[in-house]
Design a protein around this motif. Structure first.
Motif, mmCIF file in Angstrom:
data_model
loop_
_atom_site.group_PDB
_atom_site.id
_atom_site.type_symbol
_atom_site.label_atom_id
_atom_site.label_comp_id
_atom_site.label_asym_id
_atom_site.label_seq_id
_atom_site.Cartn_x
_atom_site.Cartn_y
_atom_site.Cartn_z
ATOM 1 N N PHE A 114 102.598 -78.977 14.881
ATOM 2 C CA PHE A 114 103.765 -79.145 15.742
ATOM 3 C C PHE A 114 104.849 -78.158 15.327
ATOM 4 C CE2 PHE A 114 101.742 -82.956 16.980
ATOM 5 C CZ PHE A 114 102.437 -83.551 18.034
ATOM 6 N N ALA A 115 105.483 -77.577 16.317
ATOM 7 C CA ALA A 115 106.660 -76.747 16.066
ATOM 8 C C ALA A 115 107.903 -77.461 16.567
ATOM 9 C CB ALA A 115 106.536 -75.401 16.768
ATOM 10 N N PHE A 116 108.996 -77.260 15.863
ATOM 11 C CA PHE A 116 110.314 -77.718 16.302
ATOM 12 C C PHE A 116 111.233 -76.509 16.325
ATOM 13 C CE2 PHE A 116 108.193 -81.515 14.973
ATOM 14 C CZ PHE A 116 108.623 -82.479 15.877
ATOM 15 N N LEU A 117 111.823 -76.259 17.476
ATOM 16 C CA LEU A 117 112.631 -75.065 17.716
ATOM 17 C C LEU A 117 114.092 -75.457 17.879
ATOM 18 C CD1 LEU A 117 109.662 -74.384 18.617
ATOM 19 C CD2 LEU A 117 110.661 -72.912 20.361
ATOM 20 N N SER A 118 114.950 -74.857 17.094
ATOM 21 C CA SER A 118 116.398 -75.062 17.225
ATOM 22 C C SER A 118 117.026 -73.753 17.702
ATOM 23 C CB SER A 118 117.016 -75.478 15.885
ATOM 24 O OG SER A 118 116.555 -76.758 15.502
ATOM 25 N N PRO A 119 117.623 -73.742 18.898
ATOM 26 C CA PRO A 119 118.222 -72.510 19.409
ATOM 27 C C PRO A 119 119.535 -72.184 18.717
ATOM 28 C CG PRO A 119 118.616 -74.295 20.934
ATOM 29 C CD PRO A 119 117.742 -74.859 19.857
ATOM 30 N N VAL A 120 119.868 -70.909 18.697
ATOM 31 C CA VAL A 120 121.122 -70.428 18.111
ATOM 32 C C VAL A 120 121.938 -69.776 19.226
ATOM 33 C CG1 VAL A 120 122.150 -68.888 16.398
ATOM 34 C CG2 VAL A 120 119.955 -70.022 15.908
ATOM 35 N N PHE A 121 123.139 -70.303 19.447
ATOM 36 C CA PHE A 121 124.041 -69.772 20.474
ATOM 37 C C PHE A 121 125.308 -69.241 19.828
ATOM 38 C CE2 PHE A 121 121.358 -72.412 23.101
ATOM 39 C CZ PHE A 121 121.387 -71.823 24.359
ATOM 40 N N ARG A 122 125.833 -68.198 20.425
ATOM 41 C CA ARG A 122 127.166 -67.714 20.087
ATOM 42 C C ARG A 122 127.809 -67.207 21.380
ATOM 43 N NH1 ARG A 122 126.689 -70.336 16.335
ATOM 44 N NH2 ARG A 122 127.343 -69.987 14.182
ATOM 45 N N ASP A 123 129.044 -67.660 21.613
ATOM 46 C CA ASP A 123 129.793 -67.281 22.818
ATOM 47 C C ASP A 123 128.985 -67.550 24.079
ATOM 48 O OD1 ASP A 123 131.955 -66.362 21.252
ATOM 49 O OD2 ASP A 123 130.966 -64.411 20.991
ATOM 50 N N GLY A 124 128.287 -68.684 24.072
ATOM 51 C CA GLY A 124 127.543 -69.106 25.248
ATOM 52 C C GLY A 124 126.232 -68.382 25.474
ATOM 53 N N ALA A 125 125.866 -67.456 24.613
ATOM 54 C CA ALA A 125 124.637 -66.671 24.794
ATOM 55 C C ALA A 125 123.588 -67.069 23.757
ATOM 56 C CB ALA A 125 124.932 -65.183 24.680
ATOM 57 N N LEU A 126 122.360 -67.217 24.194
ATOM 58 C CA LEU A 126 121.252 -67.502 23.287
ATOM 59 C C LEU A 126 120.972 -66.279 22.427
ATOM 60 C CD1 LEU A 126 118.928 -69.405 22.399
ATOM 61 C CD2 LEU A 126 117.544 -68.385 24.233
ATOM 62 N N GLN A 127 121.015 -66.463 21.103
ATOM 63 C CA GLN A 127 120.804 -65.358 20.165
ATOM 64 C C GLN A 127 119.424 -65.380 19.512
ATOM 65 O OE1 GLN A 127 123.013 -62.923 19.784
ATOM 66 N NE2 GLN A 127 124.531 -63.891 21.114
ATOM 67 N N GLY A 128 118.832 -66.562 19.435
ATOM 68 C CA GLY A 128 117.531 -66.654 18.781
ATOM 69 C C GLY A 128 117.163 -68.096 18.494
ATOM 70 N N PHE A 129 116.146 -68.272 17.658
ATOM 71 C CA PHE A 129 115.649 -69.604 17.318
ATOM 72 C C PHE A 129 115.346 -69.677 15.820
ATOM 73 C CE2 PHE A 129 114.528 -69.005 21.742
ATOM 74 C CZ PHE A 129 114.806 -70.237 22.330
ATOM 75 N N ALA A 130 115.579 -70.851 15.264
ATOM 76 C CA ALA A 130 115.073 -71.195 13.937
ATOM 77 C C ALA A 130 113.964 -72.214 14.150
ATOM 78 C CB ALA A 130 116.174 -71.779 13.066
ATOM 79 N N CYS A 131 112.789 -71.948 13.601
ATOM 80 C CA CYS A 131 111.603 -72.745 13.937
ATOM 81 C C CYS A 131 110.860 -73.170 12.674
ATOM 82 C CB CYS A 131 110.640 -71.944 14.805
ATOM 83 S SG CYS A 131 111.414 -71.065 16.160
ATOM 84 N N THR A 132 110.332 -74.367 12.717
ATOM 85 C CA THR A 132 109.416 -74.827 11.675
ATOM 86 C C THR A 132 108.125 -75.297 12.324
ATOM 87 O OG1 THR A 132 110.355 -77.067 11.732
ATOM 88 C CG2 THR A 132 111.241 -75.534 10.086
ATOM 89 N N THR A 133 107.028 -75.130 11.619
ATOM 90 C CA THR A 133 105.740 -75.681 12.027
ATOM 91 C C THR A 133 105.146 -76.417 10.836
ATOM 92 O OG1 THR A 133 104.542 -73.665 11.407
ATOM 93 C CG2 THR A 133 105.294 -73.825 13.684
ATOM 94 N N ALA A 134 104.288 -77.370 11.115
ATOM 95 C CA ALA A 134 103.602 -78.082 10.039
ATOM 96 C C ALA A 134 102.407 -78.818 10.611
ATOM 97 C CB ALA A 134 104.545 -79.073 9.345
ATOM 98 N N HIS A 135 101.439 -79.040 9.741
ATOM 99 C CA HIS A 135 100.248 -79.804 10.111
ATOM 100 C C HIS A 135 100.541 -81.280 9.868
ATOM 101 C CE1 HIS A 135 95.749 -80.094 10.569
ATOM 102 N NE2 HIS A 135 96.062 -81.310 10.116
#
Length: 596
Positions: A114-135
């Motif tokens: 499973f992956a869990f994705l946390s988006p990163v925003f600055r000034d209303g714009a999507l900048q990227g994601f911090a993601c973890t995966t694990a079995h």
């Protein structure tokens, strides 16, 4: 060159390096936080997890170096599929969201990851994601655990599937999703506890990523990411350019299902074409997918990762090149082709949960092809590993445990193969006996090297292990593995390695040999599973190995005096080396053009 070069040129190398260090530190922190917050040993001890950062398009920009390549590597594929699926649905990603995803045909490799994705925003714009995966140790499949589901007829039999589902929206949990999870897995506290650890780690990463953007500015971070990808791409292209142009072919045989004549002895085929600074990897000739057995490998998340990991590890060995930024730039010079409907590119809904068994052999086959153009950079054949899912009921509640049994590396130029380790793209840690016996009704009654079976060579193969697990209460087990039928390949005159085996010993002492893949089987208290690990292939002529090193192996009880004489032409009597007899024996061997 990459299409981002003009953007990358707007930042100086020092600033790009500083930002890269920050990104890498964030990914490493995410990984350690996840390890320390997790409930299960598969994450906490074996490190079967991934942590990485991507940009807004899903290009990977940094990964946790202590995690397994089979977990961190697919993260770009996860994110790109999530973006695609949500766009098709007309859904948007907002600050404070956390997205859960485990679609095996959407980057996830197989359902338990499973992956869990946390988006990163600055000034209303999507900048990227911090993601973890694990079995995760149970995902609601047809039998307990999340390994050894080897009779699954399609992906629906392999457990729950969540395709780009928000589990947290604008910072608020969505309780219905958690209820579905808890009601459909066998060890809900364990599984949900690990998932909450993943979410916390991804949110920590998102917060740190945002702080880095605040410190340097979004434009500078984007320019640094582009520059770093260009740098990684350039390093990979230089490494490829150093290889002789040509077409290099290799194939490997897989066990498949040894107790089923229609589903055993499968072929993995690789044609590697080097042309200038690019490589094409074509898997034409690989066996067709098995429609109703789960050894198929999703193209995105398994097949591509096995190939990229092998090329990166061989061509950009960190012992030679130092630390190369691990990002999507490394993959730009590589093209991968696989016929639709083969083991390495199955069609939905073919089952895939046991995909690692073939994937590790794919990585090994790529290594074999590379041996023809980069002989001093590869290892000989690996001894593949197996996974056993142990489970049972205690007080009306399920316990589950997934144990990864080590394989071994083949010898390589100047070095013997590593003993008793996870190999190639999996790369998990061995699980401490103390942790197993503290938390589970299992006892490890035997743990030692499988001696006198490694492939002989100037640099011999590594030894696998022998481990025995005793059930302290009634339970059960299921198994997925490889390497019972075919020996790891030797290289440049080296000998083949040894095969693996699995034996079940009943409480009355009756022994039963098991295949490398075993569907769930009940076990009584006192039953013992003995897993004998394989050995890696040898590299180079065994008679070129220094006699003193052969003597050391004899004195360490790794090989017998008889093997020293028969395989290496080395005479050891009463623990001492007889150099004169050794030279005479080796001279006779050379005259015959063979081994002693």
């Amino acid at each position: 060159m990459s299409r981002t070069a003009s953007t990358a040129s707007s930042i100086d190398p020092i600033s790009a390096s500083v930002i890269q260090g920050g990104l890498q530190s964030i990914a490493v922190e995410m990984g350690y936080k996840l390890m320390r917050m997790s409930y299960s040993s598969i994450i906490r001890e074996s490190e079967d997890f991934g942590a990485a950062l991507t940009d807004a398009q899903g290009r990977q920009i940094a990964e946790s170096m202590q995690s397994t390549p089979l977990q961190s590597g697919p993260i770009a594929g996860y994110v790109q599929n999530v973006l695609k699926v949500m766009a098709e649905r007309g859904e948007t990603i907002e600050p404070g969201d956390v997205i859960m995803h485990n679609d095996p045909y959407g980057g996830a490799s197989h359902g338990p990851d499973f992956a869990f994705l946390s988006p990163v925003f600055r000034d209303g714009a999507l900048q990227g994601f911090a993601c973890t995966t694990a079995h995760h140790l149970d995902v609601g499949a047809q039998t307990p655990g999340s390994a050894g589901i080897v009779e699954a007829i399609d992906v629906y039999a392999e457990g729950l599937q969540f395709k780009a589902i928000k589990i947290r929206e604008a910072g608020r949990d969505i309780p219905q999703v958690w209820r579905i999870l808890r009601d459909n897995v066998r060890a809900p506290n364990l599984v949900v506890g690990d998932m909450e650890a993943q979410i916390a780690a991804s949110e920590i990463g998102a917060a740190r990523f945002g702080e880095l953007i605040d410190q340097h500015g979004a434009g500078q971070v984007t320019a640094a990411v582009d520059a770093l990808m260009d740098h990684s791409e350039t390093m990979m292209r230089k490494a490829i350019s150093a290889l002789p142009d040509g077409v290099y072919k290799a194939s490997t045989m897989l066990d498949g299902f040894l107790d089923d004549p229609e589903r055993r002895h499968l072929t993995m085929a690789v044609t590697l074409t080097v042309k200038g600074d690019e490589i094409e990897v074509d898997l034409e000739g690989t066996s067709p997918q098995i429609d109703d057995r789960p050894v198929n490998m999703p193209f995105v998340g398994t097949t591509d990762i096995a190939i990229w990991l092998t090329l990166r590890s061989v061509l950009l060995d960190s012992a030679v090149h130092g630390i190369i930024p691990q990002n999507s730039g490394l993959t730009r010079p590589v093209t991968i082709k696989a016929p639709k409907g083969c083991l390495a590119n199955p069609s939905f809904p073919a089952p895939v949960i046991a995909r690692f068994t073939g994937g590790n052999q794919l990585a090994d086959t790529v290594m074999k092809a590379l041996s023809q153009c980069a002989p001093e950079m590869v290892s000989a054949g690996i001894g593949n590993l197996k996974v056993i899912a142990f489970s049972g009921l205690s007080g009306g509640e399920h316990w589950v445990h997934m144990e990864i049994f080590e394989g071994a590396y083949g010898g390589r130029f100047g070095m013997d193969g590593m003993d008793a380790v996870d190999t190639l793209y999996a790369n998990t840690r061995n699980n401490p006996i103390e942790d197993i016996e503290t938390h589970l009704p299992l006892r490890v009654t035997r743990y030692e090297l499988n001696e006198d079976v490694a492939g002989a060579g100037e640099w011999r193969g590594g030894f696998g292990s022998i481990r025995a697990f005793e059930f302290l209460a009634d339970g059960g087990a299921s198994v997925e593995g490889e390497g019972h039928a075919f020996r790891p390949w030797g290289f440049a005159g080296g000998g083949e390695g040894g095969t693996a085996s699995l034996t079940a010993i009943a409480p009355d002492g009756t022994e039963r040999a098991m295949p490398s893949k075993l569907a769930y089987r009940a076990a009584k208290k006192g039953e013992v599973y003995v897993a004998t690990g394989p050995a890696g292939g040898g590299y180079g002529d065994p008679c070129a190995r220094e006699p003193e090193r052969v003597l050391d192996d004899v004195l360490d009880d790794l090989i017998s005096p008889a093997s020293a004489r028969a395989l290496y032409g080395v005479v050891v009597e009463d623990g001492a080396l007889d150099l004169a007899a050794t030279e005479a024996l080796r001279a006779g061997t050379r005259a015959k053009g063979g081994r002693a």
